[in-house]
Design an enzyme around this catalytic site. Sequence first.
Site, PDB file in Angstrom:
ATOM      1  N   LYS B  44      14.606 -64.021   9.458  1.00  0.00           N
ATOM      2  CA  LYS B  44      15.419 -64.960  10.167  1.00  0.00           C
ATOM      3  C   LYS B  44      16.804 -64.904   9.084  1.00  0.00           C
ATOM      4  O   LYS B  44      16.669 -65.023   7.867  1.00  0.00           O
ATOM      5  CB  LYS B  44      14.871 -66.309   9.905  1.00  0.00           C
ATOM      6  CG  LYS B  44      15.651 -67.499  10.548  1.00  0.00           C
ATOM      7  CD  LYS B  44      14.849 -68.648  10.965  1.00  0.00           C
ATOM      8  CE  LYS B  44      14.083 -69.458   9.843  1.00  0.00           C
ATOM      9  NZ  LYS B  44      13.401 -70.561  10.247  1.00  0.00           N
ATOM     10  N   CYS B  63      31.083 -67.345  11.851  1.00  0.00           N
ATOM     11  CA  CYS B  63      30.613 -66.788  13.328  1.00  0.00           C
ATOM     12  C   CYS B  63      29.225 -67.276  13.920  1.00  0.00           C
ATOM     13  O   CYS B  63      28.424 -67.477  13.218  1.00  0.00           O
ATOM     14  CB  CYS B  63      30.551 -65.250  13.072  1.00  0.00           C
ATOM     15  SG  CYS B  63      29.840 -64.368  14.397  1.00  0.00           S
TER      16      CYS B  63
HETATM   17  S1  FES Z   1      32.391 -66.261  16.306  1.00  0.00           S
HETATM   18 FE1  FES Z   1      31.698 -64.463  15.892  1.00  0.00          FE
HETATM   19  S2  FES Z   1      33.236 -63.354  15.478  1.00  0.00           S
HETATM   20 FE2  FES Z   1      33.952 -65.347  15.843  1.00  0.00          FE
END
Ligand code: FES
Lengths: 98, 98
Positions: B44, B63
């Site tokens: 994970k 991200c």
């Molecule tokens: S949310 Fe994954 S690169 Fe921007």
Amino acid sequence: MQSLAVRTTFSAPRAAGRVAARRSLTVRASSEPINPNIKKDVDKVVDTVFPKDLDGKPQAVYCRCWRSATFPLCNGAHVKHNQATGDNVGPLIIKASD
Amino acid sequence: MQSLAVRTTFSAPRAAGRVAARRSLTVRASSEPINPNIKKDVDKVVDTVFPKDLDGKPQAVYCRCWRSATFPLCNGAHVKHNQATGDNVGPLIIKASD
Ligand code: FES
Ligand code: FES
């Protein structure tokens, strides 16, 4: 959702003419949406965390699997997703201090 | 990766015997991994952000699409993913102050 239509056509000669079989099925492309249902009315789901959002707690846990019922917070739904798919995703933890 | 094998088999009689066509293709199930290749050696992927990680900057962008080459940071790869799939995912922004 991106999809790819695949048609399989086969024909074989026989005494009195031709036999044709057609099957059509939809195959999802390997690159597909990862967010099944969070805020699908907006073009891009972006969330912002401020220090005050920790509300005096030592940390807050944010979802990156797009399956939490408390999104943007993690509610543990990644566990079921990982078990069901063999994936290995997990949350981003924000700590108040080092 | 969860996948489902689909086999299409068709056979038609003809004068001297049978003709058989077999096609085999793999169809991804609708519930599939969302992380194609980040840290696939761990069970994970959990990341932790500390205040010092902002390094004096007003914000940091993390991200949530699992496609960034600078994961856990966002590098804008969500744009290409969204365009390619019709998805609407985006990053989590952590601000240093309100
Ligand atoms: S949310 Fe994954 S690169 Fe921007
Ligand atoms: S519920 Fe989505 S990462 Fe935990």
